[in-house]
Motif scaffolding. Structure first.
Motif, mmCIF file in Angstrom:
data_model
loop_
_atom_site.group_PDB
_atom_site.id
_atom_site.type_symbol
_atom_site.label_atom_id
_atom_site.label_comp_id
_atom_site.label_asym_id
_atom_site.label_seq_id
_atom_site.Cartn_x
_atom_site.Cartn_y
_atom_site.Cartn_z
ATOM 1 N N GLU A 132 -50.201 -42.688 16.702
ATOM 2 C CA GLU A 132 -50.481 -41.397 17.340
ATOM 3 C C GLU A 132 -49.757 -41.277 18.677
ATOM 4 O OE1 GLU A 132 -54.485 -39.773 16.839
ATOM 5 O OE2 GLU A 132 -54.939 -41.590 15.692
ATOM 6 N N GLN A 134 -46.577 -40.750 20.254
ATOM 7 C CA GLN A 134 -45.252 -40.298 19.842
ATOM 8 C C GLN A 134 -44.124 -40.914 20.654
ATOM 9 O OE1 GLN A 134 -45.165 -36.026 19.424
ATOM 10 N NE2 GLN A 134 -46.486 -36.111 17.633
ATOM 11 N N TYR A 162 -48.062 -37.412 12.579
ATOM 12 C CA TYR A 162 -48.788 -38.666 12.375
ATOM 13 C C TYR A 162 -49.203 -38.796 10.916
ATOM 14 C CZ TYR A 162 -52.580 -42.044 12.252
ATOM 15 O OH TYR A 162 -53.379 -43.102 11.921
ATOM 16 N N ASP A 172 -52.375 -33.236 9.841
ATOM 17 C CA ASP A 172 -52.046 -33.285 11.268
ATOM 18 C C ASP A 172 -51.808 -31.853 11.748
ATOM 19 O OD1 ASP A 172 -50.947 -33.549 13.803
ATOM 20 O OD2 ASP A 172 -49.592 -35.180 13.265
#
Length: 195
Positions: A132, A134, A162, A172
């Motif tokens: 999660e 990024q 994700y 997501d």
């Protein structure tokens, strides 16, 4: 959007129908009707291990294989190149990296004018990652952004989602929201301020 835009989607996952492809298809569905799209799965177009022959006596001249010729022609024909690669060990997949390696040879293909023609394109990235956070995708995005910059091309940006299990990217919500507007900047002429 200009009718002459032509998007090449290069699917670089080792798995067909994976999360990265699902996210790319969500974004592509938002392109205006009639926008040309070509989807190629790199696993279906295997390339030999790349051999750097720039300094060979013949200058590296050789015949292009069928898959290599197809990928070169598809790349040159597109105005927009989308690398859809899952995050593998913090970077692009091996098939995406091999495709990028072949650019070194295509720079030397007589008549291709590869560097000049690449400079007029916009490059994009789509990736699903199992984190999660990024920021772990920065090496992947950097590879593709810097490759675009090398040619003087426009960097359209990266769309990240994700997913740790098959189909999970479609849950997501923030990624799907970003997918709706991801290619919106393609409506601006090349050279306009980008993503």
């Amino acid at each position: 959007m200009n009718d002459s835009r032509s998007f090449l989607f290069l699917l670089a996952s080792s798995r067909e129908g994976g999360n990265t492809e699902a996210l790319a298809r969500e974004a592509a569905a938002q392109l205006p009707a009639g926008t040309e799209q070509r989807w190629l799965r790199l696993a279906d177009l295997p390339l030999p291990v790349f051999e750097d022959v720039r300094h060979a006596p013949d200058g590296g001249g050789r015949e292009l294989g069928e898959n290599e010729r197809l990928l070169l022609d598809a790349t040159l024909a597109a105005t927009d190149v989308v690398i859809a690669s899952p995050l593998y060990w913090y970077s692009v997949s091996s098939s995406a990296k091999l495709y990028l390696d072949y650019w070194s040879h295509w720079l030397r293909v007589p008549g291709a004018d590869f560097k000049e023609r690449m400079g007029g394109k916009t490059f994009w990235a789509v990736s699903a990652l199992a984190s999660e956070d990024q920021q772990v995708a920065e090496p992947l995005l950097g590879t593709l952004r810097l490759s675009a910059e090398y040619f003087g091309a426009r960097w359209g940006g990266g769309l990240l989602g994700y997913a740790n299990r098959p189909g999970q990217v479609l849950a997501d919500g923030p990624a799907l929201e970003r997918a709706r507007d991801f290619f919106a900047s393609a409506r601006r002429p090349v050279g306009a301020s980008g993503v």
